[in-house]
Design an enzyme around this catalytic site. Structure first.
Site, PDB file in Angstrom:
ATOM      1  CG  ASN A 190     104.405  -6.531 -24.707  1.00 58.58           C
ATOM      2  OD1 ASN A 190     104.073  -6.958 -23.780  1.00 58.58           O
ATOM      3  ND2 ASN A 190     104.186  -5.116 -24.751  1.00 58.58           N
ATOM      4  NE  ARG A 210     103.715   0.079 -17.288  1.00 60.34           N
ATOM      5  CZ  ARG A 210     104.012  -0.763 -18.266  1.00 60.34           C
ATOM      6  NH1 ARG A 210     105.189  -1.016 -18.608  1.00 60.34           N
ATOM      7  NH2 ARG A 210     102.897  -1.106 -18.969  1.00 60.34           N
ATOM      8  CD  GLN A 220     107.402   5.368 -20.107  1.00 62.51           C
ATOM      9  OE1 GLN A 220     108.197   4.589 -19.611  1.00 62.51           O
ATOM     10  NE2 GLN A 220     106.542   4.852 -21.241  1.00 62.51           N
ATOM     11  CG  HIS A 278     108.173   1.937 -22.477  1.00 58.50           C
ATOM     12  ND1 HIS A 278     106.847   2.206 -21.621  1.00 58.50           N
ATOM     13  CD2 HIS A 278     108.058   0.466 -22.655  1.00 58.50           C
ATOM     14  CE1 HIS A 278     106.411   0.963 -21.370  1.00 58.50           C
ATOM     15  NE2 HIS A 278     107.041   0.150 -21.944  1.00 58.50           N
TER      16      HIS A 278
END
Ligand code: NAD
Length: 400
Positions: free
Chosen positions: A147, A285, A314, A333
């Protein structure tokens, strides 16, 4: 037979499967550096389907169950009474996506005596205590490159959204207004600005390639030099220190992994070294930035805007300061979990599982930890240690 515990985000609130907006996705066989996209023996899903939520099960269910393995899929990952914590006790393999990370702390690893393999369905294995994985001889693997381009596209979108003041201007329309002066009083052109990346690996380089046509000056800071041909094409300036980079840039994008060297790298001191009114985009991050220092910099005007999709922990608690600070362009996210990316990392997870189950080597570029030390992509891009401290706070999302 193996027990595989897979932690995925919840299904859509509107039900599963959701209607598909498009008939399919383009087929991509190679990444920009020539590396092949995942090569499992076959797949049991249609690329473009929602695979990353619980019912999608990364398309792994029939493959694993037909071979007699046990697959547990859950989104319940935080807190001592979570399904993840319970199922971990006799798990051989854990699969987790960075978007909804199942934090594998040293404490959890110590209570998972059979655990041998932790797979990141995506890129970025900082949710695993890598030091504890090294010490317990657990292999940690991720689907390198799956990704990276998805995120690079997202970075371009966020740079433009901040610099051109897109989100507040969109809100004016939604609210039925037409006040152009309010929209443009923070709107600029990107052309001519200096743009720098902290980390010039797959994402950082792809982001620079995509931003170059905007006629910006490019800068990078990385522990490794860029390939000289790539550097020459980009006409990019390398900086020896992160301070030198931020002092030279109007826009900074963070594209290094989270590990002990980069944890809270962007604190009040470094933010104070940035140009006043700079923009900071962080899709790497959340914990690479000090959350309160960023919120204060947005409030004081030191930053003209902050955008990204990564938080710590998260899911982010309801009172996380980045939800309410001024001039932000935050999303949950999402950048690396487009339907296009999901097809690649679901296939990559299957490739890794097929290798592990048949005792054949996992691609070196997928390895983060193997044989009791950092390996492959991990040896190139990480340092050993633990950055999961505080992850138990993720349980607050439900409690709040
Ligand atoms: P990569 O390994 O290709 O590149 C990382 C680069 O960071 C490497 O060039 C490495 O040398 C550099 N680096 C490491 N430590 C550094 C340090 N202390 N200072 C400067 N540079 C340093 O990985 P990538 O595919 O480009 O991904 C980078 C990171 O982006 C991932 O580790 C992950 O945390 C994040 N990511 C986020 C998403 C998302 O959905 N938001 C998706 C994929 C990756």
């Amino acid at each position: 037979m193996a027990k595989v515990v897979c932690v995925l985000y919840e299904d859509p609130a509107s039900g599963y499967p959701p209607p598909q907006a498009r008939a399919g996705i383009p087929t991509i066989e190679r990444y920009p550096d020539g590396q092949s996209t995942p090569t499992p023996s076959s797949i049991d899903f249609t690329p473009g389907e929602l695979l990353g939520s619980v019912s999608g099960a990364l398309g792994l269910r029939s493959f694993l169950e037909a071979a007699g393995h046990e697959l547990v899929v859950t989104s319940d990952k935080d807190g001592a009474d979570s399904v993840f914590e319970r199922e971990l006790a006799d798990a051989d393999v854990v699969i987790s996506q960075p978007f909804w990370p199942a934090y594998l702390t040293a404490d959890r690893i110590s209570r998972a005596p059979q655990l041998k393999l932790a797979i990141t369905a995506g890129i970025g294995s900082d949710h695993v205590d890598l030091q504890a994985a090294i010490d317990a001889d657990i292999t940690v693997a991720e689907v390198t490159y799956c990704n990276s381009i998805s995120v690079a596209e997202h970075i371009v979108m966020m740079v433009l959204a901040l610099v051109r003041n897109y989100i507040p201007s969109y809100q004016v329309v939604v609210d039925g207004g037409w006040n152009i002066a309010d929209c443009v009083s923070r709107g600029y052109d990107l052309e001519g600005m200096q743009v720098g990346t902290v980390g010039a690996g797959r994402i950082g380089t792809a982001a620079m390639k995509r931003l170059k046509p905007f006629d910006v000056g490019l800068h990078y800071f990385d522990r490794h030099p860029l390939d000289p041909d790539v550097a020459a094409d980009l006409e990019v300036t390398r900086h020896d220190t992160v301070e030198s980079l931020v002092e030279a840039c109007d826009v900074v994008t963070i594209n290094c992994p989270l590990h002990p060297e980069t944890e809270r790298l962007f604190d009040a001191r470094l933010l104070g070294r940035m140009r006043r009114g700079a923009y900071l985009i962080n899709t790497a991050r959340g914990k690479i930035c000090d959350e309160d220092a960023v919120a204060e910099a947005c409030a004081s005007g030191q930053l003209a805007g902050y955008a990204g999709d990564v938080w710590f922990p998260q899911p982010a608690p309801a009172d996380h300061p980045w939800r309410s600070m001024p001039h932000h362009g935050m999303t949950p996210h999402v950048s690396g979990t487009t339907l296009s990316a999901q097809a690649r990392y679901a296939a990559g997870v299957r490739e890794i599982l097929e290798c592990w189950l048949s005792d054949t080597p996992i691609r070196d570029e997928y390895l983060i930890v193997a044989g009791g030390s950092l390996a492959g992509a991990g040896a190139h891009s990480y340092s050993a240690g633990n950055v999961t401290a505080g992850s138990e706070d993720a349980a607050r999302f439900r409690a709040d």
